[in-house]
Design an enzyme around this catalytic site. Structure first.
Site, PDB file in Angstrom:
ATOM      1  N   GLY A   1       2.195  -0.659   1.771  1.00  8.45           N
ATOM      2  CA  GLY A   1       0.618  -0.665   1.875  1.00  8.45           C
ATOM      3  C   GLY A   1       0.881   0.546   2.498  1.00  8.45           C
ATOM      4  O   GLY A   1       1.077   1.814   3.041  1.00  8.45           O
TER       5      GLY A   1
ATOM      6  N   ASP B   1       5.271  -1.731   9.319  1.00  7.33           N
ATOM      7  CA  ASP B   1       4.743  -2.707   8.469  1.00  7.33           C
ATOM      8  C   ASP B   1       2.931  -3.386   8.733  1.00  7.33           C
ATOM      9  O   ASP B   1       2.903  -3.513  10.013  1.00  7.33           O
ATOM     10  CB  ASP B   1       5.382  -3.468   7.302  1.00  7.33           C
ATOM     11  CG  ASP B   1       5.543  -3.813   6.107  1.00  7.33           C
ATOM     12  OD1 ASP B   1       3.815  -3.249   5.726  1.00  7.33           O
ATOM     13  OD2 ASP B   1       6.035  -4.565   5.445  1.00  7.33           O
ATOM     14  N   GLY B   2       3.010  -2.726   7.812  1.00 11.68           N
ATOM     15  CA  GLY B   2       0.624  -2.885   8.054  1.00 11.68           C
ATOM     16  C   GLY B   2       0.683  -4.970   7.821  1.00 11.68           C
ATOM     17  O   GLY B   2       1.918  -5.817   7.423  1.00 11.68           O
ATOM     18  N   ALA B   3      -0.473  -5.735   7.509  1.00 17.93           N
ATOM     19  CA  ALA B   3      -0.742  -6.923   7.422  1.00 17.93           C
ATOM     20  C   ALA B   3      -1.941  -6.535   6.925  1.00 17.93           C
ATOM     21  O   ALA B   3      -3.060  -5.263   7.343  1.00 17.93           O
ATOM     22  CB  ALA B   3      -0.725  -7.756   8.894  1.00 17.93           C
TER      23      ALA B   3
ATOM     24  N   LYS C   1       0.253 -11.275   4.744  1.00 22.51           N
ATOM     25  CA  LYS C   1       0.553 -10.605   4.483  1.00 22.51           C
ATOM     26  C   LYS C   1       0.734 -10.409   2.755  1.00 22.51           C
ATOM     27  O   LYS C   1       0.808 -11.813   2.302  1.00 22.51           O
ATOM     28  CB  LYS C   1       1.880  -9.832   4.497  1.00 22.51           C
ATOM     29  CG  LYS C   1       1.906  -9.630   6.348  1.00 22.51           C
ATOM     30  CD  LYS C   1       3.530  -8.667   6.991  1.00 22.51           C
ATOM     31  CE  LYS C   1       3.943  -7.889   6.138  1.00 22.51           C
ATOM     32  NZ  LYS C   1       3.586  -6.672   5.577  1.00 22.51           N
ATOM     33  N   GLY C   2       0.949  -9.893   1.844  1.00 21.31           N
ATOM     34  CA  GLY C   2       1.204  -9.834   0.246  1.00 21.31           C
ATOM     35  C   GLY C   2      -0.088  -9.034  -0.464  1.00 21.31           C
ATOM     36  O   GLY C   2      -0.236  -9.074  -1.196  1.00 21.31           O
TER      37      GLY C   2
ATOM     38  N   GLU D   1       9.532  -7.677   1.814  1.00 26.12           N
ATOM     39  CA  GLU D   1       8.633  -8.032   3.075  1.00 26.12           C
ATOM     40  C   GLU D   1       9.522  -8.270   3.915  1.00 26.12           C
ATOM     41  O   GLU D   1       9.892  -7.885   4.894  1.00 26.12           O
ATOM     42  CB  GLU D   1       7.517  -7.671   3.262  1.00 26.12           C
ATOM     43  CG  GLU D   1       6.463  -6.364   2.270  1.00 26.12           C
ATOM     44  CD  GLU D   1       5.389  -6.442   2.456  1.00 26.12           C
ATOM     45  OE1 GLU D   1       4.459  -5.487   2.118  1.00 26.12           O
ATOM     46  OE2 GLU D   1       4.744  -7.861   2.938  1.00 26.12           O
TER      47      GLU D   1
ATOM     48  N   LYS E   1      -7.802  -5.793  11.320  1.00 27.44           N
ATOM     49  CA  LYS E   1      -7.330  -7.312  10.760  1.00 27.44           C
ATOM     50  C   LYS E   1      -6.782  -8.018  11.975  1.00 27.44           C
ATOM     51  O   LYS E   1      -5.822  -9.076  11.529  1.00 27.44           O
ATOM     52  CB  LYS E   1      -5.564  -6.457   9.903  1.00 27.44           C
ATOM     53  CG  LYS E   1      -5.202  -5.047   9.635  1.00 27.44           C
ATOM     54  CD  LYS E   1      -5.899  -5.061   8.209  1.00 27.44           C
ATOM     55  CE  LYS E   1      -5.660  -4.767   6.892  1.00 27.44           C
ATOM     56  NZ  LYS E   1      -4.575  -3.793   6.678  1.00 27.44           N
TER      57      LYS E   1
HETATM   58  C1  5RP Z   1       1.967  -5.566   1.098  1.00 26.07           C
HETATM   59  C2  5RP Z   1       1.351  -5.734   2.920  1.00 26.07           C
HETATM   60  C3  5RP Z   1       0.709  -4.776   3.254  1.00 26.07           C
HETATM   61  O1  5RP Z   1       1.538  -4.626   4.332  1.00 26.07           O
HETATM   62  C4  5RP Z   1      -0.277  -5.565   4.102  1.00 26.07           C
HETATM   63  O2  5RP Z   1      -1.501  -5.634   2.374  1.00 26.07           O
HETATM   64  C5  5RP Z   1      -1.678  -4.374   4.651  1.00 26.07           C
HETATM   65  O3  5RP Z   1      -1.750  -3.129   3.525  1.00 26.07           O
HETATM   66  P1  5RP Z   1      -2.981  -1.691   4.248  1.00 26.07           P
HETATM   67  O4  5RP Z   1      -1.851  -1.459   4.897  1.00 26.07           O
HETATM   68  O5  5RP Z   1      -2.693  -1.474   2.573  1.00 26.07           O
HETATM   69  O6  5RP Z   1      -3.566  -2.678   4.200  1.00 26.07           O
HETATM   70  O7  5RP Z   1       2.030  -7.136   2.531  1.00 26.07           O
HETATM   71  O8  5RP Z   1       2.115  -6.636   0.279  1.00 26.07           O
END
Ligand code: 5RP
Length: 223
Positions: free
Chosen positions: A33, A85-87, A98-99, A107, A125
């Protein structure tokens, strides 16, 4: 600060968080992401301080390799000390949705193998209750309509994410208007539907540490 500046700030905070623990044998788990991309770009500066990374998507693998960071298969690494990772949403218990980028299954697999999950996210978030963001569900293509009907029975409004094929060759259903009172129970309930590969609730294995980018700085919270 812009949202991009907040994402870069939490990426920098994640680097500070992991840097003392890195050595030449360390293999990191890296998410997918736009926020994870800021982290990957900063990780490039530490390229010589760790061994490599397990990627949660083909896109992340390509970005890591573009920085000269070696990619390892999870089946050969075993556990990883950190998954960063992000969320799409995160609640006070550090449960997440997530996703949004359709990478949820890989992930979740890398997260399952991580000693610590560090979530990096901008303040938009943070929510009290998960479900404002649509909950992604990865499905085997032939099961898509069946799974959608079962999701309706659970109270969701499922929508097929047209034109998206996951790195695993599957499809995504997004669940709208879905108030998720008990994320741990709902994660298990959805995963039990035949044809579901996994769903975007990261509750049974949530984050251990949250680095949240706010106007007043990066807030750190942990379980
Ligand atoms: C990808 C994810 C990402 O972590 C989630 O969508 C957050 O994305 P971003 O950092 O672009 O806001 O789960 O499948």
């Amino acid at each position: 600060m812009t949202q991009d500046e907040l994402k870069d700030a939490v990426a920098a905070a994640a680097i500070d968080e992991i840097r003392p623990w890195l050595d030449r044998n360390t293999i990191l788990g890296v998410g997918t992401g736009s926020t994870a991309n800021y982290f990957i770009d900063r990780l490039a500066e530490l390229r010589d301080e760790f061994k490599g990374a397990v990627a949660s998507s083909d896109a992340t693998a390509a970005r890591l390799e573009g920085h000269g960071i070696e990619i390892f298969e999870l089946n050969t690494t075993g556990s990883v000390p950190f998954y960063i990772d992000g969320a799409d949403e995160i609640d006070p218990q550090l449960h997440m949705i997530k996703g949004g980028g359709a990478a949820l299954t890989r992930e979740k697999i890398v997260a399952a193998c991580a000693d610590r999950f560090i979530c990096i996210a901008d303040a938009s978030k943070r929510v009290e209750t998960l479900g404002h963001f649509q909950l992604p569900v990865e499905v085997i293509p032939m099961a898509r309509s069946y799974v959608a009907r079962e999701l309706v029975k659970l109270g969701a409004d499922p929508v097929y994410r047209q034109g998206v094929v996951t790195d695993n060759g599957n499809q995504i259903i997004d669940c709208y208007d879905f108030a998720i009172a008990d994320p741990v129970a709902m994660e298990a309930r959805i995963n039990a539907i035949v044809g579901v590969v996994t769903n975007g609730l990261f509750a049974a294995r949530g984050a251990d540490i949250l680095l949240l980018g706010t106007e007043t700085g990066v807030e750190r919270s942990s379980k």
